[in-house]
Design an enzyme around this catalytic site. Sequence first.
Site, PDB file in Angstrom:
ATOM      1  N   LYS A  28       0.900  -1.303   0.076  1.00 53.10           N
ATOM      2  CA  LYS A  28      -0.023   0.034  -0.104  1.00 53.10           C
ATOM      3  C   LYS A  28       0.821   1.149   0.067  1.00 53.10           C
ATOM      4  O   LYS A  28       0.268   2.390  -0.638  1.00 53.10           O
ATOM      5  CB  LYS A  28      -0.969  -0.039   1.180  1.00 53.10           C
ATOM      6  CG  LYS A  28      -2.162  -0.830   1.096  1.00 53.10           C
ATOM      7  CD  LYS A  28      -3.071  -0.800   2.308  1.00 53.10           C
ATOM      8  CE  LYS A  28      -4.313  -1.692   2.141  1.00 53.10           C
ATOM      9  NZ  LYS A  28      -5.343  -1.631   3.185  1.00 53.10           N
ATOM     10  N   GLY A  87      -4.196   0.145  17.722  1.00 54.87           N
ATOM     11  CA  GLY A  87      -3.316  -0.308  16.497  1.00 54.87           C
ATOM     12  C   GLY A  87      -3.030   0.972  15.904  1.00 54.87           C
ATOM     13  O   GLY A  87      -3.812   2.380  15.999  1.00 54.87           O
ATOM     14  N   SER A  88      -1.816   1.217  15.072  1.00 58.26           N
ATOM     15  CA  SER A  88      -1.350   2.300  14.659  1.00 58.26           C
ATOM     16  C   SER A  88      -0.778   1.990  13.064  1.00 58.26           C
ATOM     17  O   SER A  88       0.112   2.750  12.579  1.00 58.26           O
ATOM     18  CB  SER A  88      -0.382   2.964  15.487  1.00 58.26           C
ATOM     19  OG  SER A  88       0.895   2.095  15.286  1.00 58.26           O
ATOM     20  N   GLY A  89      -1.412   0.921  12.386  1.00 57.26           N
ATOM     21  CA  GLY A  89      -1.047   0.781  11.029  1.00 57.26           C
ATOM     22  C   GLY A  89      -1.783   1.543  10.143  1.00 57.26           C
ATOM     23  O   GLY A  89      -2.233   2.620  10.540  1.00 57.26           O
TER      24      GLY A  89
HETATM   25  P1  NAP Z   1      -1.174  -3.487   9.996  1.00 59.54           P
HETATM   26  O1  NAP Z   1      -0.619  -2.221   9.574  1.00 59.54           O
HETATM   27  O2  NAP Z   1      -0.343  -4.966   9.620  1.00 59.54           O
HETATM   28  O3  NAP Z   1      -1.351  -3.654  11.552  1.00 59.54           O
HETATM   29  C1  NAP Z   1      -2.309  -2.742  12.215  1.00 59.54           C
HETATM   30  C2  NAP Z   1      -1.821  -2.306  13.787  1.00 59.54           C
HETATM   31  O4  NAP Z   1      -2.244  -3.487  14.644  1.00 59.54           O
HETATM   32  C3  NAP Z   1      -0.152  -2.554  13.815  1.00 59.54           C
HETATM   33  O5  NAP Z   1       0.467  -1.352  13.381  1.00 59.54           O
HETATM   34  C4  NAP Z   1      -0.092  -2.430  15.195  1.00 59.54           C
HETATM   35  O6  NAP Z   1      -0.027  -1.321  15.935  1.00 59.54           O
HETATM   36  C5  NAP Z   1      -1.134  -3.519  15.829  1.00 59.54           C
HETATM   37  N1  NAP Z   1      -0.971  -4.882  15.810  1.00 59.54           N
HETATM   38  C6  NAP Z   1      -0.325  -5.495  15.243  1.00 59.54           C
HETATM   39  N2  NAP Z   1      -0.202  -6.857  15.458  1.00 59.54           N
HETATM   40  C7  NAP Z   1      -0.408  -6.691  16.983  1.00 59.54           C
HETATM   41  C8  NAP Z   1      -0.450  -7.688  17.830  1.00 59.54           C
HETATM   42  N3  NAP Z   1       0.205  -9.018  17.880  1.00 59.54           N
HETATM   43  N4  NAP Z   1      -0.934  -7.117  19.249  1.00 59.54           N
HETATM   44  C9  NAP Z   1      -1.353  -5.885  19.418  1.00 59.54           C
HETATM   45  N5  NAP Z   1      -1.233  -4.963  18.174  1.00 59.54           N
HETATM   46  C10 NAP Z   1      -0.872  -5.552  16.998  1.00 59.54           C
HETATM   47  O7  NAP Z   1      -2.541  -3.671   9.485  1.00 59.54           O
HETATM   48  P2  NAP Z   1      -3.530  -2.880   8.667  1.00 59.54           P
HETATM   49  O8  NAP Z   1      -3.397  -2.953   7.130  1.00 59.54           O
HETATM   50  O9  NAP Z   1      -3.696  -1.596   9.403  1.00 59.54           O
HETATM   51  O10 NAP Z   1      -4.974  -3.526   8.696  1.00 59.54           O
HETATM   52  C11 NAP Z   1      -5.460  -4.045  10.323  1.00 59.54           C
HETATM   53  C12 NAP Z   1      -6.606  -4.805  10.189  1.00 59.54           C
HETATM   54  O11 NAP Z   1      -7.824  -3.848   9.562  1.00 59.54           O
HETATM   55  C13 NAP Z   1      -6.605  -5.900   9.300  1.00 59.54           C
HETATM   56  O12 NAP Z   1      -7.391  -7.022  10.086  1.00 59.54           O
HETATM   57  C14 NAP Z   1      -7.556  -5.742   8.323  1.00 59.54           C
HETATM   58  O13 NAP Z   1      -8.219  -6.746   7.582  1.00 59.54           O
HETATM   59  C15 NAP Z   1      -8.483  -4.712   8.550  1.00 59.54           C
HETATM   60  N6  NAP Z   1      -8.808  -3.796   7.595  1.00 59.54           N
HETATM   61  C16 NAP Z   1     -10.215  -3.776   7.385  1.00 59.54           C
HETATM   62  C17 NAP Z   1     -10.941  -2.962   6.379  1.00 59.54           C
HETATM   63  C18 NAP Z   1     -12.189  -3.098   5.937  1.00 59.54           C
HETATM   64  O14 NAP Z   1     -12.519  -2.688   4.729  1.00 59.54           O
HETATM   65  N7  NAP Z   1     -13.022  -3.478   6.839  1.00 59.54           N
HETATM   66  C19 NAP Z   1      -9.695  -2.174   5.663  1.00 59.54           C
HETATM   67  C20 NAP Z   1      -8.608  -2.082   5.991  1.00 59.54           C
HETATM   68  C21 NAP Z   1      -7.997  -3.086   7.133  1.00 59.54           C
HETATM   69  P3  NAP Z   1       0.805  -1.104  17.291  1.00 59.54           P
HETATM   70  O15 NAP Z   1       2.150  -1.595  16.864  1.00 59.54           O
HETATM   71  O16 NAP Z   1       0.790   0.494  17.437  1.00 59.54           O
HETATM   72  O17 NAP Z   1       0.310  -1.702  18.315  1.00 59.54           O
END
Ligand code: NAP
Length: 263
Positions: free
Chosen positions: A65, A131-133
């Site tokens: 992304k 979360g902060s992704g």
């Molecule tokens: P990402 O960048 O990989 O991770 C999101 C954040 O989650 C990380 O920055 C981290 O924040 C936290 N995290 C990761 N592993 C963890 C753990 N083991 N324990 C605690 N915190 C943890 O993912 P993303 O792209 O943001 O997506 C996150 C979720 O949103 C996914 O499940 C994705 O499927 C969902 N999503 C859904 C939609 C939709 O349309 N419904 C759209 C986009 C994404 P910290 O390091 O700050 O703790």
Amino acid sequence: MKELYALIGQPLGHSFSATYFNDKFAREGIDACYQLWPLKSISELPGMITVHPNLKGFNVTIPYKREVMEYLNEVSDDAREAGAVNCVKVEQQSDAIRLRGFNTDIIGFSTALCEFINVAELPDLKVLVLGSGGAASAVCIALKRLGTEFLIVSRNKQTAAKSIDSNRVIEYSELTPQLIDEHRLIINTTPLGMTPEINVAPPFPWQYLSEKHYFFDLIYNPSKTLAMRIAEAHGAKVCNGLKMLYSQADAAWKIWQDESSAI
Ligand code: NAP
């Protein structure tokens, strides 16, 4: 030639987008097809585009992304602010190909949130974003625009602050009963609880939730996560990420169809 759309990412297992768009094309009699392109490296993208002159657009998922941006001719303001592109429009011009990047998670999340909670109530709700992704960035932009105050809850303030609004980050250990009482909307943007690891939830003190709280989980598979079940057991109203998913896909389709698209 059939119009072509695609999803790039790695790995690509079961894809919502492929099913969603191919079903849509069949239902609406659109002569198009949506393919999965699992790229080992983002550097494979230009070659894939060159050999598919019928490509009209593609979605982008983890881990490309952010990286995809350097291959684009133009990036929308939303995508630049979020630091992530999840939708690219391909404009085949006579002697060149123009790639324009967008972020449809912001509009997807706003639409879903406003369906879950009355818009008039939103400015009075303080929010905790877990979360902060990449997804958290999109959520925070949407919350700012809706005039909603929020804090980001991270495992590590220092690393989170590098990619997100540093003044608003706290760690899970700083969550107090009073803070949770004041923040009536909790949003999970972590992948914790997503299939196949459905028996986990973010390390949040769920016992402090009550009937006045809302919990929005961006996860859509399973349709009710462990965190949603726990929040509900404490009286909170809950919502999963399915509406957001449909809304961001609809927004992508509009971008691909509309010549003057600007989101
Ligand atoms: P990402 O960048 O990989 O991770 C999101 C954040 O989650 C990380 O920055 C981290 O924040 C936290 N995290 C990761 N592993 C963890 C753990 N083991 N324990 C605690 N915190 C943890 O993912 P993303 O792209 O943001 O997506 C996150 C979720 O949103 C996914 O499940 C994705 O499927 C969902 N999503 C859904 C939609 C939709 O349309 N419904 C759209 C986009 C994404 P910290 O390091 O700050 O703790």
